[in-house]
Design an enzyme around this catalytic site. Structure first.
Site, PDB file in Angstrom:
ATOM      1  N   SER A 177       0.981  -1.588   0.512  1.00  0.00           N
ATOM      2  CA  SER A 177       0.141  -0.596  -0.083  1.00  0.00           C
ATOM      3  C   SER A 177       0.690   1.440  -0.282  1.00  0.00           C
ATOM      4  CB  SER A 177      -1.314   0.125   0.733  1.00  0.00           C
ATOM      5  OG  SER A 177      -0.365  -0.010   2.200  1.00  0.00           O
ATOM      6  N   LYS A 214       0.985   4.183   7.395  1.00  0.00           N
ATOM      7  CA  LYS A 214       0.969   5.485   6.281  1.00  0.00           C
ATOM      8  C   LYS A 214       0.285   6.786   6.199  1.00  0.00           C
ATOM      9  CE  LYS A 214      -2.767   1.997   4.465  1.00  0.00           C
ATOM     10  NZ  LYS A 214      -1.737   0.666   5.176  1.00  0.00           N
TER      11      LYS A 214
END
Length: 253
Positions: A177, A214
């Protein structure tokens, strides 16, 4: 023998033991087992050749010890006997205080290597103080999150000029990701523990007991953890716990 039982009637607690020292005040090398001598050699040679001590696993492999608890026991015994000094705040900071007079083949090679090496880098006292022993605390998900392992697996010595200071830890990335940000599966991220983050910073965060790395983002619609891969969706993060800020990414080539 290094350990002597006190004769009956001697002062002290029941079962207490005394470590024998030589007349000059140094620990008696005769008290060492062959395995303990080998452990001292491994620690000394690592410090001479690369500037920092070996890991628990490296010591175990060299001394023929299968479990880390066995290595920890031997290190405690060497500390009791006066051959080692350990920093309780830095588990891998080990100082060999006294060495047996006899040199092994490996220690002679290490001494020769040290004499040929340039006197800089890890051997420079100022730079030596800039090494941070960073704990590895498991794996972190970047993609479909997995539960982070919260036990310390290892300690890695890293240059403080790269990772900075503060309460640091390392996690291994699993998933794709963050691929477009250059953080790939298998990479190691160094994280500085802190409960808050600034806009655009990369963070390690806990969501419902699971960990992920993230980009931190906050706008009028709320707080988000943004992936850097179009195949992944942003994660609402109002209830996320910020574990820390990613300060460095490391990769094995």
């Amino acid at each position: 023998m290094a350990i002597e039982k006190k004769p009956a009637g001697a002062r002290g607690s029941r079962g207490s033991r005394t470590v024998k020292t030589l007349p000059n005040g140094k620990p008696d090398p005769a008290s060492l087992s062959d395995r303990q001598r080998r452990i001292l050699e491994v620690i000394r040679d690592a410090v001479v050749l690369r500037g920092y001590p070996p890991s628990i696993r490296e010591i175990g492999d060299a001394a023929g010890l299968q479990s880390t608890s066995s290595v920890a026991y031997q290190l405690k015994e060497l500390e009791k006997k006066g051959f080692l000094r350990r920093d309780p705040n830095k588990p891998r900071a080990v100082d060999v205080r006294h060495l047996p007079e006899t040199e092994s083949r490996s220690s002679k090679a290490a001494t020769q290597a040290k004499s040929k090496a340039p006197q800089a880098g890890a051997h420079d006292p100022e730079l030596a103080g800039q090494t941070s022993f960073v704990p590895v605390v498991g794996k972190i998900a970047a993609g479909s999150p997995i539960t982070a392992e919260q036990n310390i697996e290892e300690y890695y010595p890293l240059p403080a000029e790269i990772v900075g200071d503060g309460d640091l830890f390392m996690l291994q990335v699993v998933g794709e990701s963050m691929r477009d940000a250059g953080i790939l599966t298998g990479d190691w991220v160094v994280v500085r523990s802190q409960p808050v983050a600034e806009q655009g910073e990369f963070v390690a965060a806990m969501i419902d007991g699971e960990a992920t790395v993230k980009e931190f983002h906050k706008d009028s619609s709320g707080i988000w953890l943004l992936p850097h891969n179009d195949t992944f969706a942003p994660i609402p993060a109002e209830n996320a716990e910020i574990m820390g800020k990613v300060v460095s990414v490391m990769r094995k080539l």
